[in-house]
Scaffold this motif. Sequence first.
Motif, PDB file in Angstrom:
ATOM      1  N   THR A 252     -22.069  44.720 -62.147  1.00 22.48           N
ATOM      2  CA  THR A 252     -21.227  45.225 -61.208  1.00 22.48           C
ATOM      3  C   THR A 252     -20.965  46.849 -61.307  1.00 22.48           C
ATOM      4  OG1 THR A 252     -19.270  44.206 -62.027  1.00 22.48           O
ATOM      5  CG2 THR A 252     -20.328  43.134 -60.273  1.00 22.48           C
ATOM      6  N   THR A 255     -19.684  52.118 -56.746  1.00 24.77           N
ATOM      7  CA  THR A 255     -20.275  52.901 -55.739  1.00 24.77           C
ATOM      8  C   THR A 255     -19.604  54.407 -56.096  1.00 24.77           C
ATOM      9  OG1 THR A 255     -20.366  51.127 -54.126  1.00 24.77           O
ATOM     10  CG2 THR A 255     -20.282  53.341 -53.455  1.00 24.77           C
ATOM     11  N   ASP A 256     -20.518  55.147 -55.947  1.00 20.90           N
ATOM     12  CA  ASP A 256     -19.980  56.623 -56.193  1.00 20.90           C
ATOM     13  C   ASP A 256     -21.050  57.602 -55.585  1.00 20.90           C
ATOM     14  OD1 ASP A 256     -22.075  57.002 -57.827  1.00 20.90           O
ATOM     15  OD2 ASP A 256     -20.782  57.050 -59.700  1.00 20.90           O
ATOM     16  N   ALA A 257     -21.114  58.891 -55.625  1.00 21.60           N
ATOM     17  CA  ALA A 257     -22.026  59.847 -54.831  1.00 21.60           C
ATOM     18  C   ALA A 257     -23.310  59.589 -55.436  1.00 21.60           C
ATOM     19  CB  ALA A 257     -21.558  61.184 -55.229  1.00 21.60           C
ATOM     20  N   SER A 260     -24.553  53.489 -54.095  1.00 21.06           N
ATOM     21  CA  SER A 260     -23.633  52.349 -53.847  1.00 21.06           C
ATOM     22  C   SER A 260     -24.008  51.245 -54.987  1.00 21.06           C
ATOM     23  CB  SER A 260     -24.163  51.478 -52.405  1.00 21.06           C
ATOM     24  OG  SER A 260     -25.486  50.969 -52.637  1.00 21.06           O
ATOM     25  N   ALA A 261     -22.959  50.617 -55.181  1.00 19.92           N
ATOM     26  CA  ALA A 261     -23.127  49.554 -56.190  1.00 19.92           C
ATOM     27  C   ALA A 261     -24.400  48.777 -56.118  1.00 19.92           C
ATOM     28  CB  ALA A 261     -21.966  48.496 -56.309  1.00 19.92           C
ATOM     29  N   ASP A 262     -24.908  48.258 -54.969  1.00 18.49           N
ATOM     30  CA  ASP A 262     -26.094  47.353 -54.546  1.00 18.49           C
ATOM     31  C   ASP A 262     -27.307  48.151 -55.218  1.00 18.49           C
ATOM     32  OD1 ASP A 262     -24.885  45.155 -53.587  1.00 18.49           O
ATOM     33  OD2 ASP A 262     -25.603  45.577 -51.475  1.00 18.49           O
ATOM     34  N   TYR A 263     -27.149  49.312 -54.730  1.00 21.69           N
ATOM     35  CA  TYR A 263     -28.306  50.291 -55.006  1.00 21.69           C
ATOM     36  C   TYR A 263     -28.629  50.243 -56.575  1.00 21.69           C
ATOM     37  CZ  TYR A 263     -31.645  54.377 -55.774  1.00 21.69           C
ATOM     38  OH  TYR A 263     -32.693  55.122 -56.084  1.00 21.69           O
ATOM     39  N   GLN A 265     -27.485  48.191 -58.754  1.00 20.06           N
ATOM     40  CA  GLN A 265     -27.965  46.936 -59.351  1.00 20.06           C
ATOM     41  C   GLN A 265     -29.549  46.915 -59.287  1.00 20.06           C
ATOM     42  OE1 GLN A 265     -25.720  44.228 -56.749  1.00 20.06           O
ATOM     43  NE2 GLN A 265     -24.456  43.759 -58.466  1.00 20.06           N
TER      44      GLN A 265
ATOM     45  N   HIS B 681     -18.689  60.889 -52.440  1.00 18.30           N
ATOM     46  CA  HIS B 681     -18.533  59.707 -52.242  1.00 18.30           C
ATOM     47  C   HIS B 681     -17.189  59.840 -51.629  1.00 18.30           C
ATOM     48  CE1 HIS B 681     -17.925  55.319 -51.799  1.00 18.30           C
ATOM     49  NE2 HIS B 681     -17.173  55.309 -52.824  1.00 18.30           N
ATOM     50  N   GLU B 757     -31.613  56.575 -52.317  1.00 18.51           N
ATOM     51  CA  GLU B 757     -31.072  55.070 -51.863  1.00 18.51           C
ATOM     52  C   GLU B 757     -31.470  54.518 -50.380  1.00 18.51           C
ATOM     53  OE1 GLU B 757     -27.186  54.251 -52.604  1.00 18.51           O
ATOM     54  OE2 GLU B 757     -27.188  52.187 -51.499  1.00 18.51           O
ATOM     55  N   THR B 768     -32.362  43.705 -50.063  1.00 22.70           N
ATOM     56  CA  THR B 768     -30.926  44.392 -49.626  1.00 22.70           C
ATOM     57  C   THR B 768     -29.783  43.702 -50.020  1.00 22.70           C
ATOM     58  OG1 THR B 768     -31.158  43.553 -47.512  1.00 22.70           O
ATOM     59  CG2 THR B 768     -31.794  45.954 -48.013  1.00 22.70           C
ATOM     60  N   ALA B 772     -22.949  42.789 -55.373  1.00 21.03           N
ATOM     61  CA  ALA B 772     -22.300  43.850 -56.023  1.00 21.03           C
ATOM     62  C   ALA B 772     -20.883  43.253 -55.353  1.00 21.03           C
ATOM     63  CB  ALA B 772     -22.506  45.172 -55.066  1.00 21.03           C
ATOM     64  N   HIS B 774     -18.725  45.437 -54.467  1.00 20.44           N
ATOM     65  CA  HIS B 774     -18.136  46.243 -53.319  1.00 20.44           C
ATOM     66  C   HIS B 774     -19.288  46.112 -52.208  1.00 20.44           C
ATOM     67  CE1 HIS B 774     -15.638  48.393 -56.300  1.00 20.44           C
ATOM     68  NE2 HIS B 774     -16.609  48.284 -57.006  1.00 20.44           N
ATOM     69  N   ARG B 776     -21.927  47.125 -49.457  1.00 18.46           N
ATOM     70  CA  ARG B 776     -22.985  48.241 -49.513  1.00 18.46           C
ATOM     71  C   ARG B 776     -22.653  49.300 -48.894  1.00 18.46           C
ATOM     72  NH1 ARG B 776     -28.549  47.664 -46.850  1.00 18.46           N
ATOM     73  NH2 ARG B 776     -29.159  49.729 -46.555  1.00 18.46           N
ATOM     74  N   SER B 777     -22.581  50.529 -49.274  1.00 24.05           N
ATOM     75  CA  SER B 777     -22.292  51.871 -48.319  1.00 24.05           C
ATOM     76  C   SER B 777     -23.463  52.699 -48.727  1.00 24.05           C
ATOM     77  CB  SER B 777     -20.993  52.364 -48.866  1.00 24.05           C
ATOM     78  OG  SER B 777     -20.755  53.695 -48.335  1.00 24.05           O
ATOM     79  N   GLU B 780     -22.362  58.309 -47.282  1.00 20.25           N
ATOM     80  CA  GLU B 780     -21.355  59.056 -48.226  1.00 20.25           C
ATOM     81  C   GLU B 780     -20.375  59.574 -47.451  1.00 20.25           C
ATOM     82  OE1 GLU B 780     -24.647  59.086 -48.554  1.00 20.25           O
ATOM     83  OE2 GLU B 780     -25.031  58.217 -50.400  1.00 20.25           O
TER      84      GLU B 780
END
Lengths: 294, 783
Positions: A252, A255-257, A260-263, A265, B681, B757, B768, B772, B774, B776-777, B780
Motif C-alpha cells: 500500500t 498517493t502523492d504528486a 495515486s496509490a493504485d497506479y 501498485q 498532490h 498515470e 484499474t 490501495a 486510498h 484512486r485519484s 491532482e
Amino acid sequence: MTFTIDPTEAAQSGRIRWTDSVDEAVAVLASDNDARPVGGGVWLALRRREGAPIGTLVPLDHLPGLTGVREEGDELVIGAASRLADLESDPLLRTHWPALADAVGAVGTARIRRLVTIGGNLAAADETHDPPVALAAAGAVMTVRTQDGTRKVPTTNRLAPGELIIDLRLPRSRALVGSAYEKFLVRGLWEYPCVHVAAVVELDSAGDLMRVDLAVGSVREAPYLVDLSDLTGHEPNRELIEVAAERSRQLTPRTDAKGSADYKQQMIAHFTRRALQSAISRARHIPARPGGTA
Amino acid sequence: MTTEIAPPAIQAQQLPSGIGTAVRRIDADEKLTGRAIYAADVRLPRMLYGAVLRSPHPHARIRSIDTARARRLPGVHAVITSADTARRKWGAFRPDLYPLAVDKVRYVGDEVAAVAATDLETARLAAALIDVDYEPLPPVLSLDEALADGAPLVHDDAPGNLAHEFGFDRGGTEEWFDRSDVIIEGTWETTRQWHAAIETIGCTAEWSHGRVTMWVNTQTPFLARQRYATALGEPLRNVRVIQTDVGGGFGGKSGDDNTSVICAILAKKTGRPVQLVNSREEEFLASRPRIPMRYRVKLGFTRDGRVTAKDIDVLADNGAYTGKAQAVLGAATVRHDVLFNYRAVRARSRLVYTNLVPTGAFRGFGNPSADWAVGQAWDLAAEKLGIDLPDLFLLNAVESGSISPHNHKVNSCELKQCIEKVTTAIGWREKRANRRPNRGLAMGCSVHVSGRRSFGDYDGSAAMVRVADDGRATVIIGEGEIGTGARTTLAQIAAAELGIPVEDVTVTRPDTDLTSHALGALASRVTYVAGNAVQRAAQAACQQLLEAAAKQTGVPASELWIADGHVHGHNPEGQQLRTPVGTIARAALYQPGGEPIVGLGSFDNPSEFPDEVRYGNESGAYNFVAEAAEVEVDPDTGAITVHEVAAVVDCGTVLNPPLAEGQVEGAIAQGLGMALTERFHWADGAPEDPTFSAYKIPTAGMMPKLHVQFADSYEPTGPFGAKGVGEIALDPIPAIISSAIADAVGVRVTELPITAEKIFWSLHPATTQGNAAHPRSDKEDPS
C-alpha cells in the motif's frame, strides 16, 4: 572535508570536532547528546534548511578503515564513509552486487553522489533512498559501534541513539546469483522515486530458484521485504514472476504528486517483473569471475 | 487609433551594425560575478525583517487575533493585523483584496498578520506565536462546487461566485455551423501552474518624510506603485518604487500580491526599513499561478477543410481574489481567433471565485489555456477531415493584412512560413512516412501580442537618451529588466541609432521618481513598444549631436553622420572630419547658453482599448509561432519521453539571436513543465507539499532535442522591424504534446497535467481495480 556548512565558520564556533579514531569519535558522540556524525552532510544540510538546530559535528570520512570496498573471507565489506560516487564504479561491488552498484548510482545527481556516504544514506532511514532497498534484498548486515562494543544487525534495523555504522557486509556473490535494481522516475526527471524495487535470486544447478529476495522502497519507513520464500524450488518462469508481481502489488504505497496509490501498485508489480527478469538473466549468464570466486 | 496595413511582402531592409547580432548582455558581468542586487540582497541601516502569518483554512471567519505572545518575544518591533491597515480593498481590475484579512480568510495562505523583528528567525518565530481563533466555514474548492446551487459565497458581493463574465457572437455563428460539413466538439481543462522563478517575490521598504520608498523585484514598477498606493491608503505621490534585479518574472511579479504592501505597512509601523521576502512555500501558497480553465470548444469546417465557426464556453477558476485573472480570461477568449480565418465566433466566458490560491498573469496570459483546448480540437479536425495537420493549418492560416472578428489588425505575418519551416525542421513528412511504434507527432500554432492596451487608454513608452561629454549614452527609461535581456536589446537599439558602440550605452533601472512613466515587462511589449520609444529618443539625440557638430564645424548637419562613436564628414576644404561624440557634446554644453544632449522619444502602441465585450485591436503588432514535437510513450508505464521539439517564430527582425533563442528555448521548457511535470498532490484546498520536492520544473536532463528557427519577417511598425518574442513559444506546447501522445498510443488527455498515470489507465482499462488503501485519484488539482 566537503560540507555545505562553511567549515571555517563552524570550526571557529567550536562546532566541528575532529577525532583521530573511530573509538574517539564514538566517545565524543556518547558524551554529547547534540553531537552528530557527518558523512557527506546532506541530511544535516536539509535539517538545517528546515531550521533544526545542529550541534557539534563529528566528521568521519578521514578516519582509517571507514572507506573503500574489500573482501574479507566470504564477505564483501563496504566502509560506511565510502562516497556513493566511488562505490558506483567500484569493480568489486559491480561484479558481486550489481543491484547495489546500480542503486548507489541512482541516487540524486553526480554532485550529490560525490558528497553522500553510504553509511549516512542508510542512517538517514529515509524510505525514498535507493541503496537501503538494494541492501535489504541482498541481506546485508551492518557493523554498528557504540561505546559498549560492536554488533552486527540487518541493515533494515533502525539505529539506536549513539550508534555509529562502521561498515556494511554482504555475502560474496557466487555463480548463479543475480541481482537487479529498478527505479521509476515517473516524470522523466530527477526526483524521489515513484516506485523502486530490488531483486536477488540464486539458482541451483538445475536452474530452479534456491533463493529469491525482493525489496520494495517508499511503501514503509524501511524497505519492505516481500515474502517469496514459497517460490524456491521452482523454475523461475513467467508464471512464477507473475506470482511475485501480484504479491508485490498488494503493498500500500501512498498517493502523492508522483501518482495515486493504485497506479503505484501497478508500477511496483511492473518493476518487480523487470527486476526479477533482470536478476534471473544475470544469474543464468554470470560470467567467470576474476580471482576465481566462482 | 488604427494603422496602415503593410503590404504582405517582406520588407528587405539593410540593418545597421549591432542589430541582429549576438551582442553580449550588458548585465552579464554583474550577474555572473554575483554582484547583481536582487530583492533579498538589499541592505539598509537599521533594517528589520518581516514574516507573515497565513491562514491554514481555505475559508474561515476570524473570531479574534491575540498578538500578545508575539509582541513579548525579544527582538520583535511590530506585530500588525488588519487593524493596522487602511482596510482598503485593492486589485488590478476588481478590487477585492485587503492587505491583511478583515474578518474572513478565503484561501490557505491568505495573509492574516505580520511581524517585523531584528532577524528573520525571530520574525518567523513570532508569527508562529500569534494566536488566531478561526471559525471554519464551508469552502468551495472547485469550479463545480463554486457554481453549485446554494454554494457558499467567497465574496458576499459576488452572487453565484461570479467575479466577471462576458460574451459575444460575431459573424452569425449558428448559420455558419449550419453550413458546416464537419463539427468537432470537446472540453479541455488546464490547471494551476506556478512561475517557479529562481527568485521569490520580495520587497524592502523605508519611510521618510511621509513617503515610502519600495525596492521591489517587480516587473511593472509604475503599475505596482498605483496599486500599492491604493492598498496603503496613500496618495500616489507618497509612493516611490525602485526595481531591483529580478530573478525571473514570467508574470508572477506584476504586483498583484500582498507581500510588498505588508512590507510597507511594517516599515511605517516600526519607523525602520523592513525587508519581506517570500519563502518558497509562501511563493507556492500565496503567489498568483496560472488560471485553470475549463474550455468547451465547438469548431465547424467545410468538407474541404475551411474553418467556418468557433463556439467556446470558458469557465476560469479565479481563486479567492481577482488580480489580473479577468484580463487573462479575455485573452484566452479572443486572442486565438487572430490565428485562422474564422467566419464567425461566439463565446461565453465566466470567471469564478473559489477558496483556492488566487490566480493571475503567467507567460502566455490565457493563450496556453486556449491553445490547450482549441489546438487539440484542430488536431481532431485534421483527423476527421482526413487532411494532414500542416496542410489544414496552411489552408486556414491568416496572412498580413487580415483582420480578426474582434478587429485585430495583422501587420506583418509569416504564419504560413512558420508552418512550412517547422514541417521541415521536425521532419514531418519523413516521420509520417516511417511511423514507429509508440511514437507520435503533432503540430500547433499560436499568436501573441506585442504589448496590449489593458490599463486605460495608454500602451506607450517614453525614453530619454542622454549623450554625455565622456561619449557615453544613458537610456533613461522605466521599463526595466526581468532577466530576458530587454535592457541589452534597448541598448542595441540606442547604439545603432546613435552610431556608438553598445558598450558605451547604459540603460537605467526603473525608479518611479526618476524615469519616465512605463508599463513595464508584460504582454511581450518591451522590445516593440519601448524599443520604438528608445529608437525615437536616440534619433532625437543623434539629431542634436549632428546639429551641434554642424555649428561647431560649419558643415551642414545633413552632410554629417555618426559611426564608431565619432561624428564623420568632410569640411569645406575636403578634409576628413572625425570627432568623438563626447567632444561634440561637451562643446555643445560648454558655451554661453549651452545645452546638454538629451533626446526624448515617445511611442504609443497603434492599438485600441478593447471594449467590455473584447472588441478592439489589442496591439500594433502580432507575433506568431508554429511548433511541432515528437514523443514516445512507454505502454507498460504510460511514461512519456519528448524526443524533439521544433519551433519557428515570427517575431519580426531578430535583434539579438542568442537572447531570442533563449526566450524560445525557455518558453518550450516552461510549456513542457505545464504539460508534463508541474503538479502537486492537493489536500484540503492546498498543495500537500508546497516545495520543489513535489513540484518539479523541467531540468536540462529531460529537455528534448530542440530546433529553433525564426521566420524571415519585418514588422513595419517595429524598431528595426522587431516584434515581441517573450511568451509565444510556450503557448502551443501542452496541446502539441497531448496530440502527439494521441498520435502515438491513441490516448487523448483532456485535463492537464498529462501524467503517465492517466495514459496508463487508458491503455490498461482492465487493471484499474487496485487494492490501495486510498481511493484512486488521478486528479491532482481540485480545480
